[in-house]
Design an enzyme around this catalytic site. Sequence first.
Site, PDB file in Angstrom:
ATOM      1  N   TYR A 158      15.087 -34.301   5.931  1.00  0.00           N
ATOM      2  CA  TYR A 158      16.109 -35.260   6.367  1.00  0.00           C
ATOM      3  C   TYR A 158      15.438 -36.613   6.582  1.00  0.00           C
ATOM      4  CZ  TYR A 158      19.874 -37.365   9.179  1.00  0.00           C
ATOM      5  OH  TYR A 158      20.863 -38.192   9.660  1.00  0.00           O
ATOM      6  N   SER A 182      20.885 -19.723   9.487  1.00  0.00           N
ATOM      7  CA  SER A 182      21.562 -20.808  10.192  1.00  0.00           C
ATOM      8  C   SER A 182      21.445 -22.105   9.413  1.00  0.00           C
ATOM      9  CB  SER A 182      20.972 -21.005  11.601  1.00  0.00           C
ATOM     10  OG  SER A 182      19.618 -21.412  11.519  1.00  0.00           O
ATOM     11  N   GLU A 190      15.767 -13.356  14.193  1.00  0.00           N
ATOM     12  CA  GLU A 190      16.896 -13.275  15.103  1.00  0.00           C
ATOM     13  C   GLU A 190      16.694 -12.148  16.116  1.00  0.00           C
ATOM     14  OE1 GLU A 190      19.067 -15.524  15.198  1.00  0.00           O
ATOM     15  OE2 GLU A 190      18.790 -16.528  13.266  1.00  0.00           O
ATOM     16  N   TYR A 210      13.496 -39.836  15.082  1.00  0.00           N
ATOM     17  CA  TYR A 210      13.414 -38.855  14.006  1.00  0.00           C
ATOM     18  C   TYR A 210      12.405 -39.286  12.943  1.00  0.00           C
ATOM     19  CZ  TYR A 210      14.808 -34.888  11.209  1.00  0.00           C
ATOM     20  OH  TYR A 210      14.783 -33.708  10.525  1.00  0.00           O
ATOM     21  N   THR A 212      23.844 -28.770  13.515  1.00  0.00           N
ATOM     22  CA  THR A 212      23.115 -27.508  13.457  1.00  0.00           C
ATOM     23  C   THR A 212      22.481 -27.251  14.819  1.00  0.00           C
ATOM     24  OG1 THR A 212      20.988 -28.467  12.782  1.00  0.00           O
ATOM     25  CG2 THR A 212      22.569 -27.947  11.024  1.00  0.00           C
TER      26      THR A 212
END
Length: 389
Positions: free
Chosen positions: A227, A51, A75, A237, A273
Amino acid sequence: MSERVVKPVGRGFLFLDSHPAGCAQVVRDVAGQVERRAPERRTALVIGSSSGYGLATTIAGLARYGIDGIGVCFEKAPTPRRTATAGWYRTAETAALAAELGRDFRFVNADAFADSTKTEVLELIAERWGGIDHLIYSVAAPRRVDPRNGETYQSAIKAIGAAHTTKSLAFDDGEPILQEVGIEVATDDEIAQTIKVMGGEDWSRWISALEVRDLLKPGFNTVALTYIGSELTGPIYRQGSIGAAKADLEHTALTLSKDGVQAMTSVNGAAVTQASSAIPGIGLYVSLLHKVLGDGLQTPVQQSIALWDQLTGATPLDLDDEGRIRLDRWELNDETQNAVRAQWDSATQDNIADVADTAWFFAEVRRLYGFDVPGVDYEAPAEVDVDWP
């Protein structure tokens, strides 16, 4: 065979089922954006391959450079009541793509944090390739069980130092709702646990395990994806508990870099995402960013192509003063950020559908589960019992 019509049923940004054909088409659409180069027979291990940026990096590596290797992800298989997770179907299609390209690329469905997973993966590397050239670490998990003591750590999405309130985006029957969300202050224990889950400890353990088995090829390099983002999202964040974990990830890169190992973090740009859509404020920010930039918003696969070009030496490394690869300069330049801030400040419930690209964002969230994908017949029954590759 188990065919049925699959519809997008869920709440908020979470859906109970995924569409197999839609997920498969997403993989093909991403691969179609990659300009191929001559295969170089490089071997890579991608941890978190099903993903987000991990998927984009896997597809870009396969389609552009013809990598061999292993993707690790976690998964769920289909059940009588539910489809498999979207990542299950995307992985099956990525494996089909790899086979068509003539690549030897395998997938392991297991907990990346577990020692048993590391043992299984390292055995496969030793048996088939004798080592790897690259390791991409792209793990976004809500919790981690430490294999050394059995303790479970839980990540937290909280502020550090002072509580924070942010604008955030929600949807009610597909209609955008602008709301205010309060963010609590993280305790020291919550910060420490978030670092345990999302920091660099597990990345370091993977590298150590590979070193012990002498599975790092000459010129080996590794990146962990991270990020930074805007000042608008900073309190929740980068300056929050998640940011503390990202800072630990970046510090880990410095400790890993030594003879035989070039370790870096790759600062990617904002994207829709499954991990990012769960963070308050991020959905609104990305919607505004897309409104400002349109096609100038770089997709995960565009950034992944740039990452592979740098990792393989096809282009020079674009590093900042802290040794981080910067794939986010398009997002954080002053002109873009000033425009996004102006839209953020002006956003109200009355104008939210105009100042932000909310329809695009909602469609992108649905695409994460295989819905709203052009060319897919959602009225036709789909085969949901797809085997793991």
